[in-house]
Design an enzyme around this catalytic site. Structure first.
Site, PDB file in Angstrom:
ATOM      1  N   ARG A 117     -19.710   4.735  -5.196  1.00 15.82           N
ATOM      2  CA  ARG A 117     -18.422   5.223  -4.720  1.00 15.82           C
ATOM      3  C   ARG A 117     -17.999   6.418  -5.566  1.00 15.82           C
ATOM      4  O   ARG A 117     -18.346   7.546  -5.278  1.00 15.82           O
ATOM      5  CB  ARG A 117     -17.416   4.068  -4.782  1.00 15.82           C
ATOM      6  CG  ARG A 117     -16.164   4.245  -3.990  1.00 15.82           C
ATOM      7  CD  ARG A 117     -15.225   3.050  -4.116  1.00 15.82           C
ATOM      8  NE  ARG A 117     -14.773   2.829  -5.486  1.00 15.82           N
ATOM      9  CZ  ARG A 117     -13.849   1.933  -5.838  1.00 15.82           C
ATOM     10  NH1 ARG A 117     -13.288   1.176  -4.917  1.00 15.82           N
ATOM     11  NH2 ARG A 117     -13.482   1.790  -7.095  1.00 15.82           N
TER      12      ARG A 117
ATOM     13  N   TYR B  47       7.581 -14.097  20.827  1.00 19.25           N
ATOM     14  CA  TYR B  47       6.840 -13.202  21.717  1.00 19.25           C
ATOM     15  C   TYR B  47       5.544 -13.860  22.189  1.00 19.25           C
ATOM     16  O   TYR B  47       4.860 -14.532  21.411  1.00 19.25           O
ATOM     17  CB  TYR B  47       6.482 -11.903  20.990  1.00 19.25           C
ATOM     18  CG  TYR B  47       7.645 -10.977  20.768  1.00 19.25           C
ATOM     19  CD1 TYR B  47       8.336 -10.429  21.850  1.00 19.25           C
ATOM     20  CD2 TYR B  47       8.052 -10.638  19.483  1.00 19.25           C
ATOM     21  CE1 TYR B  47       9.413  -9.566  21.645  1.00 19.25           C
ATOM     22  CE2 TYR B  47       9.112  -9.777  19.262  1.00 19.25           C
ATOM     23  CZ  TYR B  47       9.788  -9.242  20.352  1.00 19.25           C
ATOM     24  OH  TYR B  47      10.836  -8.391  20.141  1.00 19.25           O
TER      25      TYR B  47
ATOM     26  N   MET C  63       8.623  -8.402  14.014  1.00 15.04           N
ATOM     27  CA  MET C  63       8.787  -7.328  13.037  1.00 15.04           C
ATOM     28  C   MET C  63       9.777  -7.715  11.931  1.00 15.04           C
ATOM     29  O   MET C  63       9.530  -7.451  10.751  1.00 15.04           O
ATOM     30  CB  MET C  63       9.268  -6.055  13.742  1.00 15.04           C
ATOM     31  CG  MET C  63       9.318  -4.846  12.829  1.00 15.04           C
ATOM     32  SD  MET C  63       9.935  -3.371  13.644  1.00 15.04           S
ATOM     33  CE  MET C  63       8.604  -2.988  14.766  1.00 15.04           C
TER      34      MET C  63
ATOM     35  N   LYS D  71      -1.757   0.792 -10.642  1.00 14.73           N
ATOM     36  CA  LYS D  71      -1.816   1.582  -9.400  1.00 14.73           C
ATOM     37  C   LYS D  71      -1.136   0.825  -8.258  1.00 14.73           C
ATOM     38  O   LYS D  71      -0.904  -0.388  -8.365  1.00 14.73           O
ATOM     39  CB  LYS D  71      -3.268   1.889  -9.056  1.00 14.73           C
ATOM     40  CG  LYS D  71      -4.093   0.653  -8.764  1.00 14.73           C
ATOM     41  CD  LYS D  71      -5.581   0.962  -8.759  1.00 14.73           C
ATOM     42  CE  LYS D  71      -6.359  -0.299  -8.451  1.00 14.73           C
ATOM     43  NZ  LYS D  71      -7.760  -0.204  -8.895  1.00 14.73           N
TER      44      LYS D  71
HETATM   45  C1  LIG Z   1      -8.139  -1.103  -9.799  1.00 11.26           C
HETATM   46  C2  LIG Z   1      -9.152  -0.769 -10.804  1.00 11.26           C
HETATM   47  C3  LIG Z   1      -9.339  -1.600 -11.912  1.00 11.26           C
HETATM   48  C4  LIG Z   1      -8.641  -2.932 -12.067  1.00 11.26           C
HETATM   49  O1  LIG Z   1      -9.292  -3.888 -11.264  1.00 11.26           O
HETATM   50  P1  LIG Z   1      -8.815  -5.419 -11.288  1.00 11.26           P
HETATM   51  O2  LIG Z   1      -9.878  -6.123 -10.548  1.00 11.26           O
HETATM   52  O3  LIG Z   1      -7.501  -5.457 -10.591  1.00 11.26           O
HETATM   53  O4  LIG Z   1      -8.707  -5.802 -12.716  1.00 11.26           O
HETATM   54  C5  LIG Z   1     -10.236  -1.182 -12.874  1.00 11.26           C
HETATM   55  N1  LIG Z   1     -10.909  -0.017 -12.751  1.00 11.26           N
HETATM   56  C6  LIG Z   1     -10.778   0.789 -11.680  1.00 11.26           C
HETATM   57  C7  LIG Z   1     -11.568   2.048 -11.595  1.00 11.26           C
HETATM   58  C8  LIG Z   1      -9.897   0.447 -10.683  1.00 11.26           C
HETATM   59  O5  LIG Z   1      -9.764   1.250  -9.615  1.00 11.26           O
END
Ligand SMILES: *Cc1c(COP(=O)(O)O)cnc(C)c1O
Length: 387
Positions: free
Chosen positions: A141, A267, A315, A45
């Site tokens: 969550r 700055y 920046m 992701k």
């Molecule tokens: C991002 C995520 C993972 C991976 O987590 P890491 O700590 O990066 O290994 C596993 N399960 C879910 C649901 C996630 O959102």
């Protein structure tokens, strides 16, 4: 394939090198520590935590990876568009139109709760739908909680073409080996899975472990979902269990000047030279994800030695003091994150300095920074500015 100098001639000399061989090695190292029958879901992701999901997913296709996980549908579709044929699991919440698009692209849905399950059950009246069902074992969550399970069971029963391929949960604090909460969550997950089983709902597979749990050998069920460990950052709070870092963010000295004592820099004039100084300007800034909180605080590597960031991070520019690196010269490579010579600016070090976690440091390297992918045979660059 162009050679490295040719590739990089037309761009600012600031880029993040991603070592694909290190990624392969990390995947293999994780797979080799899994018990028989447990397989790897590579969590890619957020553009593989800033490393580039498409390139890394291609590597996953050459290794023993069962599946790829993303948070967003867009992320999954990007992988499909780029020829990734591995199963893809989307774990973030989806709205109905997205959910239909996901099914059209053979993307597996992670179902976070009864509301989404209701839509899925409706769609499953017309077509086959495969899902992974998320159970909230304590994080509060995503996932269904105990009181929602009767409704969940009823919805699944109402949809004969709905196939629950797996049930899964997520650990809140597996990085802390002293916290009993991980075991409590696991026990709770097992209880809730059993509750569903008694209601006639079962799944052939289960998964729970993130990187931290995986590195601790807590790998219940059939899959682990690892992200951060694949990128070579330490997943545990106190132990150094990291694999190989892949990302090395480098730039070059673009200006080098001698300044007298008392000269202001940047700055807000937050820094004044205390001595006759050699100040180097780097073509990188907070728009690239070099955090402004590193103003007067960060360190970078020049000729294998540490140089402090002086003045505010702008920046597009950063100023460093190279007075103590006598041979520092215009055009020298400067490493912002990663190793040079025998020293390293580790992602853990930057995260500690910024009072955050390694994940955020990786995700902060912005899309303006080209990614240069290297392996044994090849170097190619991906930039936002490609034709
Ligand atoms: C991002 C995520 C993972 C991976 O987590 P890491 O700590 O990066 O290994 C596993 N399960 C879910 C649901 C996630 O959102």
């Amino acid at each position: 394939m162009s050679s490295l100098p040719e590739l990089t001639r037309s761009i600012r000399p600031t880029w993040a090198e991603i070592d694909l061989r290190a990624f392969d090695a990390n995947v293999d190292a994780i797979v080799s520590r899994l018990p028989d029958g447990v397989r790897l879901i590579a969590m890619l992701k957020a553009d593989a935590y800033g490393h580039g999901a498409v390139e890394l997913a291609k590597r996953c296709m050459t290794r023993n990876v069962a599946m790829i996980g993303t948070a967003l549908l867009e992320e999954a579709l990007e992988l499909r568009r780029n020829g990734i044929t591995l199963p893809i699991l989307v774990l973030g919440p989806l709205k109905e139109p997205q959910l239909r698009i996901a099914l059209d692209h053979d993307i597996i849905l992670g179902v976070p709760g009864p509301e989404e399950l209701e839509i899925v059950a409706r769609v499953a009246k017309e077509r086959d739908v495969a899902v992974h069902l998320k159970i909230d074992s304590g994080m509060g969550r995503m996932g269904s909680v105990e009181t929602e399970l009767p409704r969940v069971a009823e919805l699944i029963r109402s949809a004969p073409r709905l196939r629950v391929d797996a049930m899964y949960t997520h650990f809140a604090n597996a990085g802390d080996t002293a916290d009993p909460f991980t075991n409590e969550q696991l026990a709770r997950f097992n209880t809730l899975v059993e509750t569903l089983r008694e209601a006639g709902i079962d799944a052939p597979r289960h998964h729970a472990a993130n990187s931290a749990a995986t590195m601790r050998g807590i790998t219940p069920g059939d899959f682990v979902r690892t992200g951060i460990a694949l990128f070579g950052a330490a997943p545990l709070d106190r132990e150094a269990t990291r694999l190989q870092p892949l990302l090395r963010w480098r730039t070059e000295i673009a200006r080098l000047k001698e300044l007298p004592p008392g000269h202001a820099i940047g700055y807000g004039t937050t820094f004044r030279t205390k001595r006759a100084s050699r100040i180097a300007t780097l073509p990188v800034g907070y728009a690239d994800g070099y955090d402004r909180a590193l103003s007067n605080k960060g360190e970078v590597l020049v000729r294998g030695k540490r140089a402090p960031v002086v003045g505010r991070v702008s920046m597009d520019l950063v100023t460093i003091d190279v007075t103590d690196i006598a041979d520092a010269a215009l055009g020298d490579e400067v490493v912002l994150l990663g190793s040079q010579g025998s020293d390293e600016i580790a992602v853990e070090e930057l995260a500690a300095k910024l009072d955050t976690i390694t994940y955020e440091v990786f995700c902060s390297v912005s899309a303006r920074v080209p990614r240069l992918y290297t392996d044994a045979h090849d170097a190619r660059i991906r930039t936002r500015f490609d034709a």
